[in-house]
Motif scaffolding. Structure first.
Motif: not given
Length: 337
Positions: A43-50
């Motif tokens: 559930g973490v945006s790809a912009d935050f590099y999960p």
């Protein structure tokens, strides 16, 4: 890591002549890394590099300075003195930088090799330059009160095209220590120092543009999986020249009551010609900007420095200084920038 060192020597071949030489080196090496592990939840945006992120960069810079100075002092009779100074200065610099980043990391590995997705192309930047200068200065003094200095300097810079790499800059100065006239008279008790001075000189900005702005600098890329060259948005200008600064200065240095009170007054006028600017271009010419010489900047002002010693004794001295300055700045003839 950084290492700074220098070595030098002084020679006195015969009376009046001194030779000074100094060689200095400044070497710096940097390594930077960033690591973000995979996140254990969704559930973490790809912009935050999960899926994790890693980057590495290096920067290495070396600068070499070499200074050779000849000084010859002599006198003609009891009142006329002469000091001749000649020298050569050389400076060389190089820097190298690399960077790489990626994501979608393999577990347990924290280096750039852990990245399964190298989403930006590797980057490497190199810079090389050298500066050199020859100068000759002659100072005559008369009766320890009148001093005349004339000098010339030839500077070269690899930043510019061969036709504009070498330039000549003159310099002249005149000073009169008027207090020498009455140092043994009663007024000398009140006026410790009275010096009037005037000077004129020119200097060039040898590093006013980028290392390779005189060239069109293409970068590597790939199109549809094939290697390609990408043309620069900033077009080259082989005719750009170093900015030149011309300064005129007049002033007076005064001290009173055995140097308990001092006053320095200076008026200066500084003009910088051939300012280097990035001039916008219409897209139809194939670029968005070009570095060019255009415009002039003028600085004028007055500087005052008042120094006093309200208390002076064998065990305690109190020094008090107050300064005041004005500056008028004007930039002109920059049409099209």
């Amino acid at each position: 890591n950084r290492v700074i060192g220098d070595v030098g020597f002084k020679l006195f071949p015969f009376r009046g002549l001194r030779i000074d030489y100094k060689l200095g080196v400044d070497n710096m090496a940097l390594l930077g890394t960033e690591y973000r592990p995979r996140l254990p939840y969704a559930g973490v945006s790809a912009d935050f590099y999960p899926d994790g992120y890693v980057s590495a960069g290096t920067y290495n810079n070396t600068q070499l300075n070499s200074d050779l100075l000849f000084t010859y002092e002599t006198s003609f009779g009891t009142k006329l003195s002469s000091t001749t100074t000649a020298g050569y200065q050389y400076q060389y610099g190089q820097n190298d930088a690399t960077s790489q980043e990626g994501r979608d990391l393999v577990p347990l590995i924290k280096t750039i090799s852990a990245a399964a997705n190298i989403f930006t192309a590797p980057r490497q930047v190199q810079g090389r330059f050298n500066l050199n200068g020859y100068f000759l200065q002659q100072t005559f003094g008369y009766a320890d009160q009148l001093f005349l200095t004339v000098a010339g300097r030839i500077d070269g810079s690899s930043y510019f095209s061969p036709d504009y790499q070498t330039n000549f800059y003159p310099k002249a100065g005149l000073s009169w220590v008027a207090s020498q006239l009455f140092k043994n008279k009663s007024i000398g008790k009140a006026v410790s120092t009275l010096k009037l001075r005037a000077s004129y000189g020119q200097a060039g900005n040898l590093t006013g543009i980028g290392y390779y702005d005189r060239f069109n600098n293409f970068t590597g890329t790939n199109i549809a999986g094939l290697p390609a060259l990408q043309p620069p948005r900033r077009l080259n200008n082989p005719n750009v020249r170093p900015e030149v600064m011309t300064e005129t200065e007049v002033g007076a240095d005064m001290a009173f009551f055995k140097n308990r009170v001092g006053l320095n007054v200076t008026y200066y006028n500084q003009e910088v010609d051939r300012l280097a600017f990035d001039r916008p271009l219409p897209p139809s010419v194939g670029g968005s900007e070009i570095v060019t010489n255009v415009g002039r900047m003028t600085n004028r002002g007055v500087e005052l420095l008042l120094m006093t010693q309200p208390v002076r004794s064998k065990i305690f001295t109190w020094d008090l200084g107050i300064n005041f300055s004005t500056l008028s700045n004007k930039v002109s003839n920059i049409i099209g920038v």
